[in-house]
Design a protein around this motif. Structure first.
Motif, PDB file in Angstrom:
ATOM      1  N   SER A   1     -46.804 -29.375  -9.263  1.00 32.26           N
ATOM      2  CA  SER A   1     -46.846 -29.526  -7.814  1.00 32.26           C
ATOM      3  C   SER A   1     -47.273 -30.951  -7.486  1.00 32.26           C
ATOM      4  CB  SER A   1     -47.797 -28.506  -7.179  1.00 32.26           C
ATOM      5  OG  SER A   1     -49.090 -28.660  -7.702  1.00 32.26           O
ATOM      6  N   VAL A   2     -46.950 -31.370  -6.271  1.00 33.76           N
ATOM      7  CA  VAL A   2     -47.291 -32.715  -5.802  1.00 33.76           C
ATOM      8  C   VAL A   2     -47.955 -32.569  -4.434  1.00 33.76           C
ATOM      9  CG1 VAL A   2     -46.388 -34.981  -5.148  1.00 33.76           C
ATOM     10  CG2 VAL A   2     -45.316 -33.707  -7.027  1.00 33.76           C
ATOM     11  N   PHE A   3     -49.080 -33.265  -4.257  1.00 37.59           N
ATOM     12  CA  PHE A   3     -49.823 -33.216  -2.998  1.00 37.59           C
ATOM     13  C   PHE A   3     -49.994 -34.623  -2.467  1.00 37.59           C
ATOM     14  CE2 PHE A   3     -51.202 -29.628  -5.572  1.00 37.59           C
ATOM     15  CZ  PHE A   3     -50.983 -28.579  -4.695  1.00 37.59           C
ATOM     16  N   GLU A   4     -49.820 -34.762  -1.151  1.00 40.05           N
ATOM     17  CA  GLU A   4     -50.036 -36.054  -0.513  1.00 40.05           C
ATOM     18  C   GLU A   4     -51.528 -36.226  -0.242  1.00 40.05           C
ATOM     19  OE1 GLU A   4     -48.583 -38.431   3.459  1.00 40.05           O
ATOM     20  OE2 GLU A   4     -47.263 -36.917   2.582  1.00 40.05           O
ATOM     21  N   ILE A   5     -52.061 -37.396  -0.597  1.00 40.70           N
ATOM     22  CA  ILE A   5     -53.478 -37.691  -0.369  1.00 40.70           C
ATOM     23  C   ILE A   5     -53.584 -39.003   0.396  1.00 40.70           C
ATOM     24  CG2 ILE A   5     -54.255 -36.442  -2.419  1.00 40.70           C
ATOM     25  CD1 ILE A   5     -54.539 -39.203  -3.807  1.00 40.70           C
ATOM     26  N   ARG A   6     -54.750 -39.257   0.981  1.00 40.21           N
ATOM     27  CA  ARG A   6     -54.955 -40.527   1.695  1.00 40.21           C
ATOM     28  C   ARG A   6     -55.063 -41.672   0.692  1.00 40.21           C
ATOM     29  NH1 ARG A   6     -57.931 -36.757   4.078  1.00 40.21           N
ATOM     30  NH2 ARG A   6     -59.851 -37.349   3.036  1.00 40.21           N
ATOM     31  N   SER A   7     -55.913 -41.489  -0.310  1.00 38.75           N
ATOM     32  CA  SER A   7     -56.085 -42.493  -1.359  1.00 38.75           C
ATOM     33  C   SER A   7     -56.897 -41.867  -2.483  1.00 38.75           C
ATOM     34  CB  SER A   7     -56.808 -43.739  -0.828  1.00 38.75           C
ATOM     35  OG  SER A   7     -58.146 -43.439  -0.528  1.00 38.75           O
ATOM     36  N   LEU A   8     -56.845 -42.481  -3.648  1.00 41.62           N
ATOM     37  CA  LEU A   8     -57.630 -42.003  -4.778  1.00 41.62           C
ATOM     38  C   LEU A   8     -59.118 -42.108  -4.460  1.00 41.62           C
ATOM     39  CD1 LEU A   8     -57.987 -41.034  -7.658  1.00 41.62           C
ATOM     40  CD2 LEU A   8     -57.758 -43.393  -8.432  1.00 41.62           C
ATOM     41  N   GLU A   9     -59.527 -43.157  -3.798  1.00 45.81           N
ATOM     42  CA  GLU A   9     -60.941 -43.375  -3.473  1.00 45.81           C
ATOM     43  C   GLU A   9     -61.485 -42.317  -2.509  1.00 45.81           C
ATOM     44  OE1 GLU A   9     -58.962 -46.665  -5.085  1.00 45.81           O
ATOM     45  OE2 GLU A   9     -58.559 -45.844  -3.094  1.00 45.81           O
ATOM     46  N   SER A  10     -60.632 -41.801  -1.630  1.00 45.30           N
ATOM     47  CA  SER A  10     -61.105 -40.828  -0.638  1.00 45.30           C
ATOM     48  C   SER A  10     -60.954 -39.381  -1.112  1.00 45.30           C
ATOM     49  CB  SER A  10     -60.353 -41.010   0.684  1.00 45.30           C
ATOM     50  OG  SER A  10     -58.992 -40.646   0.529  1.00 45.30           O
ATOM     51  N   LEU A  11     -60.343 -39.159  -2.262  1.00 43.34           N
ATOM     52  CA  LEU A  11     -60.154 -37.810  -2.783  1.00 43.34           C
ATOM     53  C   LEU A  11     -61.502 -37.250  -3.247  1.00 43.34           C
ATOM     54  CD1 LEU A  11     -58.099 -35.575  -3.582  1.00 43.34           C
ATOM     55  CD2 LEU A  11     -57.980 -36.671  -5.834  1.00 43.34           C
ATOM     56  N   THR A  12     -61.926 -36.140  -2.636  1.00 44.96           N
ATOM     57  CA  THR A  12     -63.214 -35.554  -3.001  1.00 44.96           C
ATOM     58  C   THR A  12     -63.017 -34.532  -4.128  1.00 44.96           C
ATOM     59  OG1 THR A  12     -63.070 -33.718  -1.440  1.00 44.96           O
ATOM     60  CG2 THR A  12     -64.028 -35.795  -0.617  1.00 44.96           C
ATOM     61  N   GLU A  13     -64.112 -34.186  -4.775  1.00 45.40           N
ATOM     62  CA  GLU A  13     -64.062 -33.173  -5.832  1.00 45.40           C
ATOM     63  C   GLU A  13     -63.604 -31.833  -5.260  1.00 45.40           C
ATOM     64  OE1 GLU A  13     -64.152 -31.829  -9.646  1.00 45.40           O
ATOM     65  OE2 GLU A  13     -64.626 -33.886  -9.060  1.00 45.40           O
ATOM     66  N   ALA A  14     -64.058 -31.497  -4.062  1.00 44.84           N
ATOM     67  CA  ALA A  14     -63.663 -30.235  -3.425  1.00 44.84           C
ATOM     68  C   ALA A  14     -62.160 -30.208  -3.131  1.00 44.84           C
ATOM     69  CB  ALA A  14     -64.456 -30.027  -2.137  1.00 44.84           C
TER      70      ALA A  14
ATOM     71  N   TYR B   1     -52.567 -36.347 -12.219  1.00 47.03           N
ATOM     72  CA  TYR B   1     -52.503 -37.801 -12.265  1.00 47.03           C
ATOM     73  C   TYR B   1     -51.908 -38.382 -10.988  1.00 47.03           C
ATOM     74  CZ  TYR B   1     -47.655 -36.835 -13.614  1.00 47.03           C
ATOM     75  OH  TYR B   1     -46.369 -36.372 -13.652  1.00 47.03           O
ATOM     76  N   ILE B   2     -52.228 -39.652 -10.779  1.00 47.47           N
ATOM     77  CA  ILE B   2     -51.683 -40.462  -9.692  1.00 47.47           C
ATOM     78  C   ILE B   2     -51.115 -41.705 -10.350  1.00 47.47           C
ATOM     79  CG2 ILE B   2     -52.227 -41.781  -7.605  1.00 47.47           C
ATOM     80  CD1 ILE B   2     -54.624 -39.834  -7.213  1.00 47.47           C
ATOM     81  N   VAL B   3     -49.878 -42.030 -10.049  1.00 49.96           N
ATOM     82  CA  VAL B   3     -49.273 -43.216 -10.653  1.00 49.96           C
ATOM     83  C   VAL B   3     -49.461 -44.424  -9.741  1.00 49.96           C
ATOM     84  CG1 VAL B   3     -47.602 -41.934 -12.034  1.00 49.96           C
ATOM     85  CG2 VAL B   3     -46.983 -42.665  -9.748  1.00 49.96           C
ATOM     86  N   ALA B   4     -49.511 -45.611 -10.339  1.00 45.35           N
ATOM     87  CA  ALA B   4     -49.819 -46.841  -9.610  1.00 45.35           C
ATOM     88  C   ALA B   4     -48.821 -47.113  -8.489  1.00 45.35           C
ATOM     89  CB  ALA B   4     -49.874 -48.024 -10.573  1.00 45.35           C
ATOM     90  N   GLY B   5     -47.555 -46.916  -8.715  1.00 43.27           N
ATOM     91  CA  GLY B   5     -46.555 -47.233  -7.696  1.00 43.27           C
ATOM     92  C   GLY B   5     -46.489 -46.225  -6.563  1.00 43.27           C
ATOM     93  N   ASP B   6     -47.112 -45.095  -6.736  1.00 41.82           N
ATOM     94  CA  ASP B   6     -47.056 -44.016  -5.751  1.00 41.82           C
ATOM     95  C   ASP B   6     -48.457 -43.431  -5.569  1.00 41.82           C
ATOM     96  OD1 ASP B   6     -45.471 -42.682  -3.972  1.00 41.82           O
ATOM     97  OD2 ASP B   6     -44.354 -41.555  -5.477  1.00 41.82           O
ATOM     98  N   ASN B   7     -49.402 -44.276  -5.122  1.00 47.92           N
ATOM     99  CA  ASN B   7     -50.810 -43.888  -5.123  1.00 47.92           C
ATOM    100  C   ASN B   7     -51.221 -42.943  -3.993  1.00 47.92           C
ATOM    101  OD1 ASN B   7     -50.690 -45.695  -3.068  1.00 47.92           O
ATOM    102  ND2 ASN B   7     -52.258 -47.076  -3.862  1.00 47.92           N
ATOM    103  N   LYS B   8     -50.287 -42.442  -3.224  1.00 44.86           N
ATOM    104  CA  LYS B   8     -50.589 -41.461  -2.177  1.00 44.86           C
ATOM    105  C   LYS B   8     -50.180 -40.048  -2.597  1.00 44.86           C
ATOM    106  CE  LYS B   8     -51.465 -44.399   1.368  1.00 44.86           C
ATOM    107  NZ  LYS B   8     -52.786 -44.643   1.779  1.00 44.86           N
TER     108      LYS B   8
END
Length: 165
Positions: free
Chosen positions: A68-81, A111-118
């Motif tokens: 599955s793929v989920f859209e996130i704001r950024s790796l830095e803002s991704l919380t453990e929850a 994982y999050i890849v560098a070219g698609d970090n969202k």
């Protein structure tokens, strides 16, 4: 109320809010939460103990994969929850796709890849199975022996209690 009924009730409570979500292509999901048991539920009421068997969904190729793929704001803002919720949602979708009651030994690769970090990608492999052949504990000596081996401390307490009477 037997164990099967309790499991169905628990599954309905856990899946009910998600199952009620309409798959309307024009609606935007603002939040979604999914949950699935990854091990035996713990019961704190007195019932006639039930046992059941697990049946592999596809015995010829028991290990299955799901992504599955989920859209996130950024790796830095991704919380453990949030991350845990994404993993649980992936596990739920995996079980739903295979018609499984449980995914045995799930292995996650996220994982999050560098070219698609969202985008957070989650791959999970495991053994989809369903519960079958529910029956009261004690109908078979094989079931009692299984309980003695798997739960030796609890079995010993039952035996000691009966010996005191």
């Amino acid at each position: 109320m037997n164990l099967k009924a309790l499991l169905l009730l628990a599954a309905g409570v856990a899946v009910g809010p998600v199952a009620g979500f309409a798959d309307d292509k024009n609606s935007q999901v603002l939040f979604q939460d999914s949950e699935m048991h990854m091990s035996q539920p713990e019961l704190r009421i007195f019932v006639t103990p039930q046992v059941c068997d697990m049946e592999m969904i596809n015995p010829d190729k028991p290990r299955a994969e799901f992504s599955s793929v989920f859209e996130i704001r950024s790796l830095e803002s991704l919380t453990e929850a949030e991350f845990t919720n994404f993993k649980n949602r992936t596990l739920y979708m995996f079980a739903k796709e295979h018609g499984a009651d449980i995914i045995i030994e799930p292995i996650f690769n996220s994982y999050i890849v560098a070219g698609d970090n969202k985008l957070l990608r989650i791959n999970v492999t495991g053994f989809p199975a369903r519960y079958v052949n529910f029956r009261p504990l004690g109908k078979s000596d094989v079931d009692l022996e299984m309980v003695r081996v798997v739960y030796p401390a609890g079995y010993q307490k039952v035996v000691e209690s009966k010996q005191r009477q």
